[in-house]
Design an enzyme around this catalytic site. Structure first.
Site, short mmCIF file in Angstrom:
data_model
loop_
_atom_site.label_atom_id
_atom_site.label_comp_id
_atom_site.label_asym_id
_atom_site.label_seq_id
_atom_site.Cartn_x
_atom_site.Cartn_y
_atom_site.Cartn_z
N ASP A 46 83.33 127.67 53.36
CA ASP A 46 83.66 126.64 52.80
C ASP A 46 81.98 125.98 51.39
OD1 ASP A 46 85.28 127.44 54.39
OD2 ASP A 46 84.90 125.05 55.92
N HIS A 191 78.54 129.10 55.40
CA HIS A 191 78.56 128.08 54.07
C HIS A 191 78.38 128.46 52.63
CE1 HIS A 191 79.95 125.10 57.39
NE2 HIS A 191 80.49 123.68 56.18
ZN ZN Z 1 83.38 121.71 54.25
#
Ligand code: ZN
Length: 235
Positions: A46, A191
Site C-alpha cells: 500500500d 507498504h
Molecule cells: Zn494506506
C-alpha cells in the site's frame, strides 16, 4: 441502568474495533484471504508509488518471479506516473487506495466517492485499465462504505496478516511479524510507500520481502495476486 450502560459501552467499543479490524465483517464483507491451509500467499503493498523503494521492490519480485498487488495512492500516481507504469509493465495488479488517503470513517459519501473516482482517474491516466480492487486507508470503514465501493464497480479487499512496517525498528522485525502468522491463504499487508509524504523509507520492507519470498517458496508456497487468490476461492 448500569447494566445497559455497560452493554452500550461494550457495543460501542466493539463497533469501533470492527470499523478498523481487517477481518471484521460487521460493515460489509470484504475478501481477506483463504481458509487456513491453502498453499497460496498474496503480498499486498500500500501507499505507493514511491521512490526508490517501489522500484527496488519490483526488482526483488522479478528476481523470484512473484506477482503481487499494489494499492496506489492517487496523488502519488499523479506525481510519479512512470513508477505506476513500471508496476503494471511487470505484470502486477494495481488497485485503488483513494486519492489522498483519508480515514473514510469520518468522510461523507460524496467525499468517499470523490476520493475513489479521483484515484481511479489518476491510475487510469498513468497505466490505463487496471484492476477493480479497492483497499480503504487503514482498513477503516463505516456502514455503507463497502456498498458505495461496490456501486462504483470496485471490490473491497482487506488482509489477515500485517507486517507492522509503518515504522519498524528493523527488517527482521517485519519478517518476524509476518512469519509468525503464515499458515497458507494469507493476504499480507505491507507498504512500499508512506501516506504522510512521498519518499518514505521502505528499505526495511524491501529487505524483509527479499527474505520472506525464498523462505516460503522453499516450503512449497505460491505467491499470487489477490485476484488469483479470489479465483481459487471461487469468488
Ligand atoms: Zn494506506
Amino acid at each position: 441502568m448500569v447494566g445497559l450502560a455497560i452493554a452500550g459501552a461494550v457495543a460501542a467499543t466493539a463497533a469501533g474495533y470492527q470499523s478498523m479490524a481487517p477481518t471484521g465483517q460487521w460493515f460489509g464483507r470484504a475478501f481477506h484471504g483463504l481458509p487456513r491451509g491453502s498453499k497460496q500467499i498474496a503480498l499486498t503493498f500500500d501507499d505507493g508509488p514511491n521512490d526508490p523503494h517501489t522500484l527496488n521492490l519490483l526488482d526483488i519480485l522479478a528476481k523470484h518471479h512473484v506477482i503481487a498487488t499494489f494499492f496506489l495512492i492517487g496523488r502519488y500516481a499523479r506525481q510519479r506516473p512512470e513508477i505506476a507504469v513500471e508496476i503494471a509493465k511487470r505484470g502486477h495488479l494495481i488497485g485503488n487506495h483513494t486519492f489522498t488517503h483519508p480515514l473514510l470513517i469520518f468522510q461523507s459519501d460524496s467525499r468517499v466517492r470523490q476520493e475513489i473516482l479521483q484515484c481511479r482517474e489518476a491510475i487510469t491516466d498513468a497505466v490505463g485499465e487496471h484492476s477493480n480492487l479497492f483497499r480503504p486507508p487503514w482498513g477503516g470503514r463505516r456502514p455503507g462504505i463497502f456498498g458505495l465501493v461496490r456501486q462504483l464497480g470496485l471490490e473491497p479487499i482487506m488482509w489477515n496478516v500485517t507486517g507492522y512496517d509503518w515504522n519498524p525498528p528493523s527488517s527482521g522485525y517485519i519478517e518476524q511479524k509476518v512469519s509468525g502468522k503464515v499458515r497458507g491463504g494469507e493476504v499480507i499487508l505491507l507498504h512500499d510507500g508512506g501516506h504522510k509524504a512521498f519518499g518514505a523509507d521502505r528499505s526495511r520492507t524491501v529487505a524483509a520481502v527479499s527474505r520472506l519470498i525464498p523462505r516460503y517458496k522453499s516450503e512449497g508456497y505460491d505467491f499470487v495476486s489477490v485476484r488469483e487468490m479470489m479465483r481459487s476461492q471461487g469468488s
